[in-house]
Design a protein around this motif. Structure first.
Motif, PDB file in Angstrom:
ATOM      1  N   ALA A 182       1.329  -0.845   0.222  1.00  0.00           N
ATOM      2  CA  ALA A 182      -0.063  -0.186   0.462  1.00  0.00           C
ATOM      3  C   ALA A 182       0.973   1.250  -0.330  1.00  0.00           C
ATOM      4  O   ALA A 182       0.509   2.312  -0.102  1.00  0.00           O
ATOM      5  CB  ALA A 182      -0.506  -0.221   1.345  1.00  0.00           C
ATOM      6  N   THR A 183       2.607   1.329  -0.415  1.00  0.00           N
ATOM      7  CA  THR A 183       3.161   1.669  -0.275  1.00  0.00           C
ATOM      8  C   THR A 183       3.207   2.804  -1.763  1.00  0.00           C
ATOM      9  O   THR A 183       3.611   2.295  -2.498  1.00  0.00           O
ATOM     10  CB  THR A 183       4.523   2.014   0.378  1.00  0.00           C
ATOM     11  N   ALA A 184       2.759   4.213  -1.717  1.00  0.00           N
ATOM     12  CA  ALA A 184       2.729   5.015  -2.567  1.00  0.00           C
ATOM     13  C   ALA A 184       3.341   5.907  -2.843  1.00  0.00           C
ATOM     14  O   ALA A 184       2.927   7.199  -1.963  1.00  0.00           O
ATOM     15  CB  ALA A 184       1.782   5.050  -3.692  1.00  0.00           C
ATOM     16  N   THR A 185       3.882   7.503  -3.539  1.00  0.00           N
ATOM     17  CA  THR A 185       3.870   8.539  -2.886  1.00  0.00           C
ATOM     18  C   THR A 185       3.373   8.879  -4.782  1.00  0.00           C
ATOM     19  O   THR A 185       2.932   9.486  -5.849  1.00  0.00           O
ATOM     20  CB  THR A 185       5.498   8.538  -4.048  1.00  0.00           C
ATOM     21  N   VAL A 186       2.143  10.753  -3.912  1.00  0.00           N
ATOM     22  CA  VAL A 186       1.913  10.713  -4.941  1.00  0.00           C
ATOM     23  C   VAL A 186       1.968  12.127  -4.841  1.00  0.00           C
ATOM     24  O   VAL A 186       1.720  12.694  -4.067  1.00  0.00           O
ATOM     25  CB  VAL A 186       0.460  11.241  -4.525  1.00  0.00           C
ATOM     26  N   GLU A 187       2.523  12.765  -5.995  1.00  0.00           N
ATOM     27  CA  GLU A 187       3.085  14.187  -5.929  1.00  0.00           C
ATOM     28  C   GLU A 187       2.516  15.095  -6.568  1.00  0.00           C
ATOM     29  O   GLU A 187       2.391  15.061  -7.985  1.00  0.00           O
ATOM     30  CB  GLU A 187       4.934  14.201  -6.761  1.00  0.00           C
ATOM     31  N   ASP A 188       1.984  15.838  -5.810  1.00  0.00           N
ATOM     32  CA  ASP A 188       0.975  17.038  -6.779  1.00  0.00           C
ATOM     33  C   ASP A 188       0.902  18.279  -5.940  1.00  0.00           C
ATOM     34  O   ASP A 188       1.505  19.080  -4.812  1.00  0.00           O
ATOM     35  CB  ASP A 188      -0.420  16.342  -5.902  1.00  0.00           C
TER      36      ASP A 188
ATOM     37  N   ARG B 117       5.242  16.631  -1.994  1.00  0.00           N
ATOM     38  CA  ARG B 117       5.644  14.861  -1.746  1.00  0.00           C
ATOM     39  C   ARG B 117       4.539  14.185  -0.924  1.00  0.00           C
ATOM     40  O   ARG B 117       4.472  14.340   0.374  1.00  0.00           O
ATOM     41  CB  ARG B 117       6.664  14.407  -2.124  1.00  0.00           C
ATOM     42  N   VAL B 118       3.207  13.281  -1.343  1.00  0.00           N
ATOM     43  CA  VAL B 118       2.016  12.181   0.228  1.00  0.00           C
ATOM     44  C   VAL B 118       2.885  11.120  -0.099  1.00  0.00           C
ATOM     45  O   VAL B 118       2.313  10.213  -1.158  1.00  0.00           O
ATOM     46  CB  VAL B 118       0.778  13.098  -0.568  1.00  0.00           C
ATOM     47  N   LEU B 119       2.957  10.030   0.673  1.00  0.00           N
ATOM     48  CA  LEU B 119       3.549   8.855   0.961  1.00  0.00           C
ATOM     49  C   LEU B 119       2.493   8.024   1.886  1.00  0.00           C
ATOM     50  O   LEU B 119       1.641   8.923   2.516  1.00  0.00           O
ATOM     51  CB  LEU B 119       4.761   8.750   1.969  1.00  0.00           C
TER      52      LEU B 119
ATOM     53  N   VAL C 287      11.374   9.709   1.263  1.00  0.00           N
ATOM     54  CA  VAL C 287      11.590  11.586   1.192  1.00  0.00           C
ATOM     55  C   VAL C 287       9.785  12.261   1.387  1.00  0.00           C
ATOM     56  O   VAL C 287       9.636  11.953   0.221  1.00  0.00           O
ATOM     57  CB  VAL C 287      12.277  12.348   0.232  1.00  0.00           C
ATOM     58  N   ALA C 288       9.424  12.979   2.007  1.00  0.00           N
ATOM     59  CA  ALA C 288       8.087  13.397   1.309  1.00  0.00           C
ATOM     60  C   ALA C 288       7.831  14.819   2.652  1.00  0.00           C
ATOM     61  O   ALA C 288       8.489  14.533   3.802  1.00  0.00           O
ATOM     62  CB  ALA C 288       6.905  12.171   2.339  1.00  0.00           C
TER      63      ALA C 288
END
Length: 260
Positions: free
Chosen positions: A11-17, A21-23, A49-50
């Motif tokens: 379930a680990t993902a990085t959403v960059e918006d 950086r949202v982890l 890095v988040a």
């Protein structure tokens, strides 16, 4: 509008918006209790890095203290309300690492620069198993910046799911698990496709499959480990044909189309 999603496994993902950086549910280990990582390398240092890390619920494959300790001081950590009192060692870890803890419940919002994170309900057991009798509500999160991204955490289908989440551009949906059987409060590939049809995003990324498996059980129902991503793509094509599904490999990124 643009957003980049990187899947690190489980379930680990990085959403960059919007430069934020949202982890999600960081787990950065080769072995977790009776589970071992069977596919994909342990995520590299850049994965930790988040600006903000979101914890969906207290199960150890979603809230892993050793992995959280890899986050840099000053990282915002958003957790379900009641987490510090329900997870032994959580407060000490967060204080020693200089993490900024924010407790939320469904409906709460957290602002991180140009991004708003909104907690939404999830249908999943919120206890810290196997030692935690104290129940803390499991959550999903909606990340709104240039795009709107829904991270479901771990959940089953529930009435009012689409209404609780609201319109979204990208959905990160669990489609499997870490063992040969999925219990109550989970989505398999078929149910995840039903959720996708109800949510009606522009794009989707399947997560929570094909990463961890119990030690010594490689030959037990291996289909449940390998197949959920492809099965989700197949079911989604039938139930939500307008949604672009991006089945990522571990460590792969995508910039999904979000503008309608």
């Amino acid at each position: 509008m643009s957003v980049e999603v990187t899947w690190w496994g489980h379930a680990t993902a990085t959403v960059e918006d919007s430069g934020v950086r949202v982890l999600t549910d960081p787990v950065f280990v080769q072995r977790l209790a009776h589970l071992r990582r069977r596919r994909g390398a342990v995520p590299p240092a850049v994965a930790a890095v988040a600006d903000v890390a979101l914890i969906s619920h207290l199960h150890a494959d979603h809230l892993h203290l050793g992995s959280l300790a890899r986050l840099a001081a000053g990282t915002r950590l958003v957790v379900p309300r009641g987490t510090p009192g329900a997870v032994p060692g959580f407060r000490r870890m967060a204080q020693s690492r200089g993490l900024l803890v924010t407790e939320v419940e469904a409906g709460d919002e957290v602002v991180v620069r140009d991004v708003v994170v909104r907690a939404v309900p999830a249908a999943h057991d919120g206890r810290r198993l196997p030692i935690g009798p104290r129940r803390v509500a499991a959550l999903g999160y909606v990340v709104s910046g240039e795009a709107t991204t829904y991270f479901a955490g771990d959940t089953g289908l529930f009435d009012g799911m689409a209404e609780a989440v609201g319109p979204c551009d990208v959905a990160l949906l669990p489609v499997g698990g870490w063992g040969p059987h999925l219990g109550h409060g989970h989505l398999d590939a078929g149910r995840a496709a039903q959720a996708l049809a109800a949510l009606d995003p522009r794009s989707a990324v399947p997560v929570h499959y094909g990463t961890y498996w119990p030690i010594g059980m490689d030959a037990v129902r291996p289909h449940e480990f390998h197949a959920p991503g492809d099965e989700f793509v197949r079911h989604a094509a039938r139930l939500a044909p307008k949604v672009a599904v991006h089945r990522l490999g571990h460590g792969e990124s995508v910039r999904p189309q979000v503008a309608r």
